[in-house]
Write a protein that holds these residues in place. Structure first.
Motif, PDB file in Angstrom:
ATOM      1  N   SER A  49       0.836  -1.207   0.000  1.00 60.96           N
ATOM      2  CA  SER A  49       0.000   0.000   0.000  1.00 60.96           C
ATOM      3  C   SER A  49       0.872   1.260   0.000  1.00 60.96           C
ATOM      4  O   SER A  49       0.597   2.223  -0.731  1.00 60.96           O
ATOM      5  N   LEU A  52       2.283   1.888  -3.492  1.00 67.07           N
ATOM      6  CA  LEU A  52       1.340   2.497  -4.442  1.00 67.07           C
ATOM      7  C   LEU A  52       1.194   3.998  -4.178  1.00 67.07           C
ATOM      8  O   LEU A  52       1.117   4.800  -5.117  1.00 67.07           O
ATOM      9  N   LEU A  72      -0.332  -6.500   0.562  1.00 66.22           N
ATOM     10  CA  LEU A  72      -0.347  -6.818  -0.866  1.00 66.22           C
ATOM     11  C   LEU A  72       0.989  -7.445  -1.210  1.00 66.22           C
ATOM     12  O   LEU A  72       2.041  -6.894  -0.909  1.00 66.22           O
ATOM     13  N   GLU A  76       0.601  -8.632  -6.741  1.00 68.10           N
ATOM     14  CA  GLU A  76      -0.600  -7.789  -6.701  1.00 68.10           C
ATOM     15  C   GLU A  76      -0.263  -6.325  -6.916  1.00 68.10           C
ATOM     16  O   GLU A  76      -0.984  -5.590  -7.619  1.00 68.10           O
ATOM     17  N   VAL A  77       0.843  -5.869  -6.332  1.00 67.23           N
ATOM     18  CA  VAL A  77       1.286  -4.485  -6.544  1.00 67.23           C
ATOM     19  C   VAL A  77       1.583  -4.258  -8.021  1.00 67.23           C
ATOM     20  O   VAL A  77       1.186  -3.247  -8.617  1.00 67.23           O
ATOM     21  N   GLN A  79       0.389  -5.865 -10.616  1.00 64.31           N
ATOM     22  CA  GLN A  79      -0.853  -5.859 -11.387  1.00 64.31           C
ATOM     23  C   GLN A  79      -1.535  -4.493 -11.344  1.00 64.31           C
ATOM     24  O   GLN A  79      -2.003  -3.985 -12.365  1.00 64.31           O
ATOM     25  N   LYS A  80      -1.611  -3.904 -10.163  1.00 61.87           N
ATOM     26  CA  LYS A  80      -2.262  -2.599 -10.019  1.00 61.87           C
ATOM     27  C   LYS A  80      -1.517  -1.525 -10.804  1.00 61.87           C
ATOM     28  O   LYS A  80      -2.129  -0.636 -11.412  1.00 61.87           O
ATOM     29  N   LYS A  83      -2.099  -1.737 -14.636  1.00 65.54           N
ATOM     30  CA  LYS A  83      -3.448  -1.380 -15.111  1.00 65.54           C
ATOM     31  C   LYS A  83      -3.595   0.115 -15.380  1.00 65.54           C
ATOM     32  O   LYS A  83      -4.513   0.530 -16.085  1.00 65.54           O
ATOM     33  N   LYS A  84      -2.704   0.932 -14.814  1.00 65.70           N
ATOM     34  CA  LYS A  84      -2.818   2.385 -14.969  1.00 65.70           C
ATOM     35  C   LYS A  84      -1.869   2.886 -16.062  1.00 65.70           C
ATOM     36  O   LYS A  84      -0.688   2.538 -16.061  1.00 65.70           O
ATOM     37  N   ARG A  88       2.123   2.010 -15.998  1.00 65.71           N
ATOM     38  CA  ARG A  88       2.305   0.677 -16.584  1.00 65.71           C
ATOM     39  C   ARG A  88       3.677   0.467 -17.220  1.00 65.71           C
ATOM     40  O   ARG A  88       4.117  -0.667 -17.401  1.00 65.71           O
TER      41      ARG A  88
END
Length: 390
Positions: A49, A52, A72, A76-77, A79-80, A83-84, A88
């Motif tokens: 967290s 991010l 996370l 998972e970090v 992936q997030k 997506k942006k 990216r």
């Protein structure tokens, strides 16, 4: 695009910004200290967290991302971020103690550009970081040049040739840097004198062979530990240059007659190891060993000197009792010293009777020290096994 933003940042500030994400404070201190000494601007995050949030505040040029974290995880970090649109294109290098192929493949599938296994080497971290930043800079430069040239092409079609030339030049630079990285990796796994696989590469192949043994009862391999007889005398009397040339000559001789799947490695000094992979029987091993002993009894012409040596060979055969590469290497080493004790120039097959405490290799202090070290290591392994059973 994020690549463009990074490039604009670099125009005002040449310092590259790196974000390190790891829930272990000691890792953060170690990595940040190493990278700051190289002139990088470093930020740290203790969990996914926080990472991010840090990326949202300032987009870094590179992220070193631990996989195993409490909230996370690294996947998972990643992936997030992928997506942006703004994040990216940030290159992500995964850091993990997980060394199996599945985790590495998963890391690349999530969008990672590299994967470094803990415990890591400082030199490895620095060269991988440097190459990824160089690749990003090159990509950013290509992107910026393409935009400039595309505007000019609208009015001047003749500029097409210039665009192709610049793109080709930059692509060549990227390929050249990739080749340098591949060469560095090769060098880290091979002996600089003989070109043979070194201890690191041997241990990796041994671990793979041991895993096969534990999963397939029909799979068999043998490990040959070779120590040249009288090499120290030759080195001392004829000089280290002749000694090095003799080692190179031996390194060329050892692979003769072996299969492509067998591995010949140099541990250091006058010690060589051969991994005979997927053998049919013990007889296959003794045939190879006898052939090697005969070859090594011959003479070597090194410059103006005719040199005669021999070798003592210790053999350890694969067994479900071996849990890692160090254990079987120690046993082959111990068998080699039994061969030297019995007169040199021949081989001995390892058996557990060699661990009898009153067995000593008395011909050299080096043998005593080496044996004592092996015995202590073996005793420690036995204690760990007993504690595990309790």
């Amino acid at each position: 695009m994020n690549v463009q933003n990074n490039n604009l940042n670099l125009e005002h500030n040449n310092v590259q910004n790196i974000l390190i994400v790891d829930d272990v404070a000691d890792n953060l201190r170690l990595l940040s200290g190493i990278l700051r000494k190289q002139g990088y601007e470093v930020r740290c995050a203790r969990n996914g967290s926080s990472a991010l949030n840090a990326v949202t505040a300032i987009i870094p040029n590179l992220i070193l991302l631990d996989i195993q974290m409490p909230d996370l995880n690294g996947y998972e970090v990643c992936q997030k971020l992928k997506k942006k649109p703004k994040t990216r294109d940030i290159p992500i290098i995964f850091l993990s103690a997980l060394d199996d192929v599945q985790n590495k493949v998963k890391g690349f599938e999530q969008g990672g550009v590299d994967y470094i296994t803990k415990p890591f080497q400082v030199e490895e971290i620095l060269i991988r970081v440097k190459n990824q930043l160089a690749l990003q800079s090159a990509k950013a430069e290509i992107h910026q040049l393409n935009q400039i040239l595309q505007r000019k092409i609208q009015n001047e079609k003749q500029r097409t040739n210039e665009l192709e030339f610049i793109n080709h030049k930059l692509q060549q630079e990227i390929i050249a840097r990739q080749k340098v990285e591949q060469q560095l990796i090769h060098n880290s796994l091979h002996d600089s004198l003989t070109g043979l696989p070194n201890r690191s590469l041997l241990m990796k192949k041994l671990d793979i062979a041991i895993q096969k043994t534990n999963s397939n009862s029909n799979y068999l391999f043998a490990l040959l530990f070779i120590d040249l007889d009288c090499f120290k005398k030759i080195n001392d009397t004829l000089g280290h240059l002749i000694g090095d040339k003799l080692l190179v000559a031996v390194a060329k001789l050892l692979p003769e007659g072996l299969r492509n799947k067998d591995t010949v490695a140099r541990l250091g000094g006058d010690e060589f190891v051969i991994l005979l992979d997927d053998i049919e029987s013990l007889q296959d091993t003794t045939i190879v060993v006898n052939r090697l002993l005969e070859k090594l009894k011959g003479t070597f012409q090194i410059d103006d000197f005719t040199v005669t040596i021999g070798a003592s060979i210790g053999i350890a055969i694969s067994s479900p009792n071996y849990q890692n590469s160090s254990q079987i290497l120690q046993d082959a080493d111990l068998a080699m010293y039994r061969a030297k004790e019995n007169g040199k120039g021949h081989y001995e097959m390892f058996d557990r009777a060699m661990y009898i405490p009153n067995f000593k290799f008395l011909n050299s202090s080096r043998g005593d020290d080496r044996l004592e070290s092996i015995m202590k290591s073996k005793q420690s392994q036995e204690m760990v096994k007993k504690e595990g059973k309790n």
